[in-house]
Design a protein around this motif. Structure first.
Motif, PDB file in Angstrom:
ATOM      1  N   MET A  40       0.831  -1.198   0.000  1.00 37.78           N
ATOM      2  CA  MET A  40       0.000   0.000   0.000  1.00 37.78           C
ATOM      3  C   MET A  40       0.870   1.255   0.000  1.00 37.78           C
ATOM      4  N   MET A  44       1.073   4.149  -2.889  1.00 39.77           N
ATOM      5  CA  MET A  44       0.837   5.548  -2.541  1.00 39.77           C
ATOM      6  C   MET A  44       1.986   6.426  -3.039  1.00 39.77           C
ATOM      7  N   TRP A  47       1.772   6.753  -6.758  1.00 35.50           N
ATOM      8  CA  TRP A  47       0.655   7.629  -7.136  1.00 35.50           C
ATOM      9  C   TRP A  47       1.032   9.094  -6.969  1.00 35.50           C
ATOM     10  N   ILE A  48       1.678   9.429  -5.831  1.00 36.83           N
ATOM     11  CA  ILE A  48       2.058  10.814  -5.571  1.00 36.83           C
ATOM     12  C   ILE A  48       3.134  11.271  -6.553  1.00 36.83           C
TER      13      ILE A  48
END
Length: 284
Positions: A40, A44, A47-48
């Motif tokens: 996860m 994340m 994605w950022i």
């Protein structure tokens, strides 16, 4: 002669360990949870990293100032997809007993002439305060978007708030009293904004973001106790030092200000930030 007794033979068989039916304890659950958490975190980060700079700024702004940033700013429920305009809920149509379709919106908003009259009343009161020794920059302007009253600190820097604090000075109450008297009869929504200068705040865990929001909230509380209806306050915003009044002098006390923006229409509240900027140490 009797038979000689034979020795007794004892056979020892090894015990079989009972099987647990395939149950091997709970250690695998811990390992699996660690794996899921790591995955996860990885997604994340990816994605950022893949965001454009505009979305990154929105996310950073949200986590720096969640109180003042998230209220009213959304194109969706996630702050990562926030826009720069506050959400305006359309009025729900209703039908009266005569069969005429109307709206649950607020009463008709005043026209430009009424806002100009309120602005003139505020200017007259400000002139009287200046004669009484209140040294501060108080600007009053009426634009197509509404009425803007901006209270900026004077050269001393402690006209409206105590130094580096959201505790109000007596001058703030006097100014808000005359502003509240002029605005109390109007149905317009009000946006209250707080700004600081660019000097970093020295206290750990408390920055110019919190200070700007706290000062705007102080003005809101005082304004509502002076006769302005609580439900008229549409938003309370904190901008820290992101909208300096004097960009060439980031620590100028005049950058420390509170702005009241009285909207002339439901759609105009988004223009309050743009109208509040006028181009022209110590913590905020």
């Amino acid at each position: 002669m009797g038979l000689k007794s034979q020795p007794k033979i004892i056979v020892v068989r090894p015990r079989r360990k009972k099987s647990g039916g395939g149950h091997h304890g709970g250690s695998w659950k811990v390992a699996y949870a660690d794996f899921v958490t790591a995955m996860m975190a990885f997604f994340m980060v990816m994605w950022i990293v893949s965001m454009d700079d505009g979305v990154k700024d929105v996310v950073e702004g949200y986590f720096n100032n969640p109180i003042g940033f998230k209220r009213g700013y959304a194109n969706g429920s996630s702050p990562a997809f926030s826009g720069s305009n506050p959400v305006t809920a359309p009025p729900r149509p209703i039908t009266n007993p005569d069969g005429v379709t109307g709206s649950e919106a607020a009463p008709p908003l005043p026209d430009q002439a009424e806002l100009e009259a309120a602005a003139a009343q505020i200017r007259t009161g400000v002139e009287q305060l200046e004669l009484q020794g209140v040294e501060a920059e108080i600007s009053v302007a009426v634009t197509a978007e509404g009425l803007r009253v901006e209270m900026a600190e004077g050269a001393e820097g402690e006209t409206f708030f105590e130094f580096g604090s959201a505790n109000p000075e007596a001058a703030l109450e006097r100014v808000l009293a005359l502003v509240g008297e002029s605005l109390a009869a109007l149905p317009n929504s009000i946006v209250i904004e707080g700004h600081t200068d660019a000097a970093p705040y020295p206290r750990a865990g408390y920055t110019n973001w919190e200070l700007s929001v706290d000062r705007a909230n102080t003005a809101r509380r005082m304004l509502t106790t002076l006769g302005v209806a609580e439900e008229r306050v549409l938003e309370v915003r904190g901008y820290a030092d992101r909208q300096l009044r004097y960009p060439d002098e980031p620590r100028n006390p005049g950058n420390r200000r509170v702005t009241l923006f009285v909207t002339s229409s439901p759609e105009s509240s988004g223009a309050a930030a743009a109208g509040a900027i006028q181009t022209g140490g110590d913590p905020g």
